[in-house]
Design an enzyme around this catalytic site. Sequence first.
Site, PDB file in Angstrom:
ATOM      1  N   ALA A  62       0.787  -1.377   0.005  1.00 30.45           N
ATOM      2  CA  ALA A  62      -0.029  -0.149  -0.149  1.00 30.45           C
ATOM      3  C   ALA A  62       0.758   1.141   0.036  1.00 30.45           C
ATOM      4  CB  ALA A  62      -1.000   0.150   1.282  1.00 30.45           C
ATOM      5  N   HIS A  63       1.622   1.115  -0.919  1.00 24.34           N
ATOM      6  CA  HIS A  63       2.417   2.477  -1.168  1.00 24.34           C
ATOM      7  C   HIS A  63       3.044   2.526  -2.529  1.00 24.34           C
ATOM      8  CE1 HIS A  63       6.368   0.162  -0.750  1.00 24.34           C
ATOM      9  NE2 HIS A  63       5.643  -0.393   0.421  1.00 24.34           N
TER      10      HIS A  63
END
Length: 147
Positions: A62-63
Amino acid sequence: MKSMNNEIRNISPVDECQLIDLPKIEDPRGNLTYIEGMNHIPFEIKRTYLIYEVPGGATRGAHANKNLEEFFIALSGSFDMIIDDGRTKHKYHMNRSYFGLFVPRMQWRHLENFSTNTVCMILASDHYCQDDYIRDYQEYLSRRKLK
Ligand code: TYD
């Protein structure tokens, strides 16, 4: 009998994710796969890290990274990688140690659906740098000028 398949693909600098087949030397004593920076993957390897002992239902990632390039391999078990370039999402099922996913800079990724005993190995083009991370999805979209 020894054999080699999946020989080196022609890899030029790319700005898109791609699944890359790795050399696999089959041998009755056990198979062997190897990875050379700037040969099988389009960057020099400066760092390796592992994700393992992932509890059921957990997700990672999630980046996006501003400059870092990475290559993901399922050394054992399986997991899914969701790659989002701000316009479209692709899901890659990672379940073999003789292929991996090249993730160039500025790709939002998350990892999910880990099977029991998954070991994910990541090869990275640089040392860890917190400032290289974009962890806010809206910031990611605006940096890609897609908002
Ligand atoms: P993080 O990148 O957030 O993991 P993921 O994207 O898989 O969810 O990293 C988790 C923690 O580990 C964070 O505190 C930074 C640290 N870390 C390092 O110190 N060195 C590294 O090479 C990596 C990948 C993470």
